[in-house]
Design a protein around this motif. Structure first.
Motif, PDB file in Angstrom:
ATOM      1  N   SER A  14      41.747  43.043  52.746  1.00 56.69           N
ATOM      2  CA  SER A  14      42.362  41.763  52.411  1.00 56.69           C
ATOM      3  C   SER A  14      43.560  42.024  51.512  1.00 56.69           C
ATOM      4  O   SER A  14      43.698  43.098  50.931  1.00 56.69           O
ATOM      5  CB  SER A  14      41.357  40.840  51.708  1.00 56.69           C
ATOM      6  N   GLU A  15      44.426  41.018  51.397  1.00 54.08           N
ATOM      7  CA  GLU A  15      45.592  41.132  50.527  1.00 54.08           C
ATOM      8  C   GLU A  15      45.764  39.845  49.734  1.00 54.08           C
ATOM      9  O   GLU A  15      45.563  38.748  50.258  1.00 54.08           O
ATOM     10  CB  GLU A  15      46.862  41.411  51.343  1.00 54.08           C
ATOM     11  N   PHE A  16      46.122  39.995  48.468  1.00 54.62           N
ATOM     12  CA  PHE A  16      46.392  38.841  47.615  1.00 54.62           C
ATOM     13  C   PHE A  16      47.357  39.242  46.519  1.00 54.62           C
ATOM     14  O   PHE A  16      47.146  40.234  45.815  1.00 54.62           O
ATOM     15  CB  PHE A  16      45.097  38.296  46.991  1.00 54.62           C
ATOM     16  N   GLY A  18      50.197  40.667  46.331  1.00 55.60           N
ATOM     17  CA  GLY A  18      50.799  41.991  46.348  1.00 55.60           C
ATOM     18  C   GLY A  18      49.840  43.145  46.237  1.00 55.60           C
ATOM     19  O   GLY A  18      50.258  44.307  46.154  1.00 55.60           O
ATOM     20  N   VAL A  19      48.518  42.857  46.253  1.00 54.33           N
ATOM     21  CA  VAL A  19      47.511  43.904  46.140  1.00 54.33           C
ATOM     22  C   VAL A  19      46.650  43.908  47.398  1.00 54.33           C
ATOM     23  O   VAL A  19      46.226  42.856  47.884  1.00 54.33           O
ATOM     24  CB  VAL A  19      46.614  43.709  44.902  1.00 54.33           C
ATOM     25  N   ARG A  20      46.418  45.085  47.937  1.00 56.81           N
ATOM     26  CA  ARG A  20      45.573  45.257  49.116  1.00 56.81           C
ATOM     27  C   ARG A  20      44.189  45.727  48.658  1.00 56.81           C
ATOM     28  O   ARG A  20      44.076  46.643  47.845  1.00 56.81           O
ATOM     29  CB  ARG A  20      46.208  46.278  50.046  1.00 56.81           C
ATOM     30  N   TYR A  21      43.149  45.083  49.189  1.00 54.51           N
ATOM     31  CA  TYR A  21      41.773  45.366  48.773  1.00 54.51           C
ATOM     32  C   TYR A  21      40.950  45.888  49.944  1.00 54.51           C
ATOM     33  O   TYR A  21      41.133  45.468  51.086  1.00 54.51           O
ATOM     34  CB  TYR A  21      41.100  44.098  48.227  1.00 54.51           C
ATOM     35  N   LEU A  22      40.002  46.766  49.622  1.00 52.53           N
ATOM     36  CA  LEU A  22      39.066  47.280  50.611  1.00 52.53           C
ATOM     37  C   LEU A  22      37.678  46.708  50.332  1.00 52.53           C
ATOM     38  O   LEU A  22      37.235  46.657  49.176  1.00 52.53           O
ATOM     39  CB  LEU A  22      39.030  48.805  50.566  1.00 52.53           C
ATOM     40  N   HIS A  23      36.986  46.270  51.394  1.00 47.63           N
ATOM     41  CA  HIS A  23      35.642  45.702  51.283  1.00 47.63           C
ATOM     42  C   HIS A  23      34.728  46.403  52.277  1.00 47.63           C
ATOM     43  O   HIS A  23      35.161  46.859  53.338  1.00 47.63           O
ATOM     44  CB  HIS A  23      35.652  44.202  51.600  1.00 47.63           C
ATOM     45  N   LEU A  24      33.442  46.443  51.946  1.00 49.76           N
ATOM     46  CA  LEU A  24      32.444  47.022  52.837  1.00 49.76           C
ATOM     47  C   LEU A  24      31.475  45.931  53.292  1.00 49.76           C
ATOM     48  O   LEU A  24      30.388  45.768  52.734  1.00 49.76           O
ATOM     49  CB  LEU A  24      31.677  48.149  52.138  1.00 49.76           C
TER      50      LEU A  24
END
Length: 251
Positions: A14-16, A18-24
């Motif tokens: 996901s992105e919010f 300006g930051v990209r996040y990784l989820h499991l």
């Protein structure tokens, strides 16, 4: 027993702001990268994991072998490979995490990427071969570490060289924390274990050393000043870390 890839969760991004996040497979954040500043260490707890550098003599920064168990979004791997320019190995059981890091999180091609179980990797690793070991092993529930027994921490100690340092991400507000840090102390020795103050999210970083000699206050402040001068702009407030560190005290 090694975990099987068939049981592993799907990976989403996901992105919010300006930051990209990784989820499991859940809403929990397993890693992050600022898109326009990929070398910046974005998450507070990951910054604190790199407080491990305070336990190394300044003249040794960048020397030796760095290992990360659990890739996440690759922030530590990017830092040790690109900023410290250390020989870097990362061990990740989920092939999709590795693939997503290559596509979306600028996984450094110079880092050695091992697809496999962290416990299996430790069993075959050369004893005394690692200077910096970062351990961040959580599943989709993000409740307690996947590998967390005394035998595991003993294997972590065995792979460290004399003077080597491990940092581990734990949840300080979770019921498992006291047991986890006690297991680390049993494996490393109580006088070789420290913790940092929990983050607002509840992550507590524990640092453990193999025969680490801690300098006096002035020496630690000098180390922190050098680290912050070199890497403060990348999110490492090393002088602030000194106010967060507490030696382990058995209950």
């Amino acid at each position: 027993m090694a975990r099987r890839a068939a049981t592993l969760p799907p990976v989403t991004v996901s992105e919010f702001d300006g930051v990209r996040y990784l989820h499991l497979g859940s809403i929990w954040v397993q890693g992050a990268m600022r898109i326009r500043k990929p070398q910046h260490v974005e998450l507070d707890y990951v910054q604190r994991m790199l407080a491990s550098l305070l336990w190394l003599p300044t003249e040794h920064l960048g020397q030796g072998h760095a290992v990360q168990l659990g890739l996440g979004a690759g922030a530590i791997t990017r830092f040790t490979a690109r900023q410290l320019r250390m020989a870097t190995t990362v061990v990740e059981i989920n092939p999709e995490v590795i693939s997503v890091n290559g596509t979306w999180f600028q996984l450094p091609p110079e880092a050695e990427v091992v697809r496999g179980d962290a416990a299996d990797w430790l069993r075959q690793a050369e004893p005394g071969s690692v200077r910096l070991l970062h351990v961040d092993l959580y599943d989709q529930d993000a409740a307690a570490p996947v590998l967390d027994d005394e035998a595991f921490y003993g294997a972590c100690r065995a792979v460290l060289e004399e003077g080597g340092v491990m940092s581990v991400n734990l949840f300080g507000r979770h019921a498992s924390f006291a047991d986890s840090i006690a297991r680390i102390a049993a494996a490393f020795g109580a006088n070789q274990v420290w913790s940092l103050r929990p983050t607002r999210e509840g992550n507590t970083v524990v640092v453990a050393g193999r025969g680490v000699v801690v300098p006096g206050r002035e020496g630690l402040e000098a180390r922190a000043t050098v680290i912050e001068a070199r890497f403060g702009a990348l999110g490492l407030p090393a002088r602030k870390w000194l106010r967060m560190v507490r030696p382990y005290v058995a209950n």
